[in-house]
Design a protein around this motif. Structure first.
Motif, PDB file in Angstrom:
ATOM      1  N   SER A  92       0.857  -1.196   0.115  1.00  0.00           N
ATOM      2  CA  SER A  92       0.016   0.039   0.063  1.00  0.00           C
ATOM      3  C   SER A  92       0.896   1.224  -0.095  1.00  0.00           C
ATOM      4  O   SER A  92       0.541   2.135  -0.600  1.00  0.00           O
ATOM      5  CB  SER A  92      -1.135   0.012   1.268  1.00  0.00           C
ATOM      6  OG  SER A  92      -0.491  -0.148   2.464  1.00  0.00           O
ATOM      7  N   GLU A  93       1.951   1.215   0.726  1.00  0.00           N
ATOM      8  CA  GLU A  93       2.818   2.465   0.606  1.00  0.00           C
ATOM      9  C   GLU A  93       3.634   2.556  -0.604  1.00  0.00           C
ATOM     10  O   GLU A  93       3.699   3.825  -1.213  1.00  0.00           O
ATOM     11  CB  GLU A  93       4.047   2.210   1.622  1.00  0.00           C
ATOM     12  CG  GLU A  93       3.567   2.221   3.152  1.00  0.00           C
ATOM     13  CD  GLU A  93       4.665   2.018   4.123  1.00  0.00           C
ATOM     14  OE1 GLU A  93       4.598   2.511   5.139  1.00  0.00           O
ATOM     15  OE2 GLU A  93       5.237   0.942   3.891  1.00  0.00           O
ATOM     16  N   ARG A 124       1.040   4.076  -2.979  1.00  0.00           N
ATOM     17  CA  ARG A 124       0.691   5.482  -2.697  1.00  0.00           C
ATOM     18  C   ARG A 124       1.877   6.167  -3.135  1.00  0.00           C
ATOM     19  O   ARG A 124       1.763   7.373  -3.818  1.00  0.00           O
ATOM     20  CB  ARG A 124       0.769   5.917  -1.232  1.00  0.00           C
ATOM     21  CG  ARG A 124       0.502   7.159  -0.789  1.00  0.00           C
ATOM     22  CD  ARG A 124       0.709   7.447   0.694  1.00  0.00           C
ATOM     23  NE  ARG A 124       2.055   7.115   1.350  1.00  0.00           N
ATOM     24  CZ  ARG A 124       3.111   8.068   1.027  1.00  0.00           C
ATOM     25  NH1 ARG A 124       3.015   9.114   0.421  1.00  0.00           N
ATOM     26  NH2 ARG A 124       4.312   7.522   1.455  1.00  0.00           N
ATOM     27  N   LEU A 125       3.264   5.742  -3.144  1.00  0.00           N
ATOM     28  CA  LEU A 125       4.418   6.502  -3.587  1.00  0.00           C
ATOM     29  C   LEU A 125       4.368   6.706  -5.249  1.00  0.00           C
ATOM     30  O   LEU A 125       4.380   7.672  -6.034  1.00  0.00           O
ATOM     31  CB  LEU A 125       5.642   5.726  -3.556  1.00  0.00           C
ATOM     32  CG  LEU A 125       6.159   6.168  -2.069  1.00  0.00           C
ATOM     33  CD1 LEU A 125       7.292   5.306  -1.724  1.00  0.00           C
ATOM     34  CD2 LEU A 125       6.404   7.642  -1.939  1.00  0.00           C
ATOM     35  N   ASN A 129       1.436   6.764  -7.121  1.00  0.00           N
ATOM     36  CA  ASN A 129       0.250   7.403  -7.535  1.00  0.00           C
ATOM     37  C   ASN A 129       0.355   8.872  -7.135  1.00  0.00           C
ATOM     38  O   ASN A 129       0.133   9.798  -8.019  1.00  0.00           O
ATOM     39  CB  ASN A 129      -1.118   6.795  -6.882  1.00  0.00           C
ATOM     40  CG  ASN A 129      -1.570   5.612  -7.463  1.00  0.00           C
ATOM     41  OD1 ASN A 129      -1.255   5.226  -8.593  1.00  0.00           O
ATOM     42  ND2 ASN A 129      -2.388   4.893  -6.726  1.00  0.00           N
ATOM     43  N   ARG A 130       0.767   9.177  -5.983  1.00  0.00           N
ATOM     44  CA  ARG A 130       0.847  10.541  -5.468  1.00  0.00           C
ATOM     45  C   ARG A 130       2.283  11.082  -5.862  1.00  0.00           C
ATOM     46  O   ARG A 130       2.330  12.364  -5.885  1.00  0.00           O
ATOM     47  CB  ARG A 130       0.663  10.526  -4.041  1.00  0.00           C
ATOM     48  CG  ARG A 130      -0.669  10.316  -3.677  1.00  0.00           C
ATOM     49  CD  ARG A 130      -1.344  10.365  -2.247  1.00  0.00           C
ATOM     50  NE  ARG A 130      -2.644  10.121  -1.898  1.00  0.00           N
ATOM     51  CZ  ARG A 130      -3.124   9.950  -0.843  1.00  0.00           C
ATOM     52  NH1 ARG A 130      -2.342  10.038   0.364  1.00  0.00           N
ATOM     53  NH2 ARG A 130      -4.478   9.725  -0.529  1.00  0.00           N
ATOM     54  N   GLU A 131       3.446  10.553  -5.581  1.00  0.00           N
ATOM     55  CA  GLU A 131       4.636  11.122  -5.624  1.00  0.00           C
ATOM     56  C   GLU A 131       5.516  10.754  -7.042  1.00  0.00           C
ATOM     57  O   GLU A 131       6.768  10.885  -7.125  1.00  0.00           O
ATOM     58  CB  GLU A 131       5.537  10.761  -4.593  1.00  0.00           C
ATOM     59  CG  GLU A 131       4.785  11.332  -3.117  1.00  0.00           C
ATOM     60  CD  GLU A 131       5.873  11.082  -1.919  1.00  0.00           C
ATOM     61  OE1 GLU A 131       6.942  11.051  -2.153  1.00  0.00           O
ATOM     62  OE2 GLU A 131       5.354  10.877  -0.933  1.00  0.00           O
ATOM     63  N   LYS A 132       4.679  10.242  -7.988  1.00  0.00           N
ATOM     64  CA  LYS A 132       5.226   9.846  -9.173  1.00  0.00           C
ATOM     65  C   LYS A 132       6.469   8.933  -9.052  1.00  0.00           C
ATOM     66  O   LYS A 132       7.577   9.034  -9.923  1.00  0.00           O
ATOM     67  CB  LYS A 132       5.576  10.976 -10.129  1.00  0.00           C
ATOM     68  CG  LYS A 132       4.532  12.087 -10.168  1.00  0.00           C
ATOM     69  CD  LYS A 132       3.775  11.804 -11.522  1.00  0.00           C
ATOM     70  CE  LYS A 132       2.925  13.154 -11.707  1.00  0.00           C
ATOM     71  NZ  LYS A 132       1.776  12.965 -10.989  1.00  0.00           N
TER      72      LYS A 132
END
Length: 136
Positions: free
Chosen positions: A38-39, A42-43, A45-48
């Protein structure tokens, strides 16, 4: 002073519980820390973040996360397929996680300070029901 001596067990308990609360935060930032699936998502999707698979080409062809770039561990130091922007996060994956750990060490030596291992490797990715693709 008598209060401290009479209630030493309360102080020991407070210090131990504080240490247990801080442990996950401290261990996540260490070199040996591994990302959960999940982390990693997230990286991405959100932080490219870039997803790099350090498997050999045959392993990569059999199965890899969708969108992953194949940069085998044997050519990682000399590869031109790595992102030019060294400040972006990199999630490194392999079937088990062993090669990915060595890959992160190499990437950090090359200046990619935000390189991290996907804990559990491809098996964890599959277990989370995330998309897998096979090369033709």
């Amino acid at each position: 002073m008598k209060f401290f001596i009479d209630n030493w067990f309360l102080f020991v308990t407070a210090i131990a519980s504080g240490g247990l609360l801080l442990w996950p935060m401290l261990s996540r930032g260490s070199v040996g820390g591994k990302l959960s699936v999940s982390e990693a998502v997230r990286l991405i999707n959100r932080e490219k973040a870039t997803l790099i698979d350090v498997s050999e080409p045959a392993d990569f062809a059999s199965a890899h996360p969708v969108g992953a770039r194949n940069v085998p561990l044997s050519v990682l130091e000399k590869s031109t397929d790595l992102p030019k922007n060294k400040s972006l996060p990199i999630v490194v994956v392999c079937p088990s996680g062993a090669r990915a750990t060595r890959g992160v060490a190499i990437l950090r030596k090359l200046g990619y300070e935000k390189a991290q291992v996907l804990g559990g490797g491809l098996a964890a990715w599959r277990e989370a029901n995330l998309p897998i693709e096979k090369a033709a």
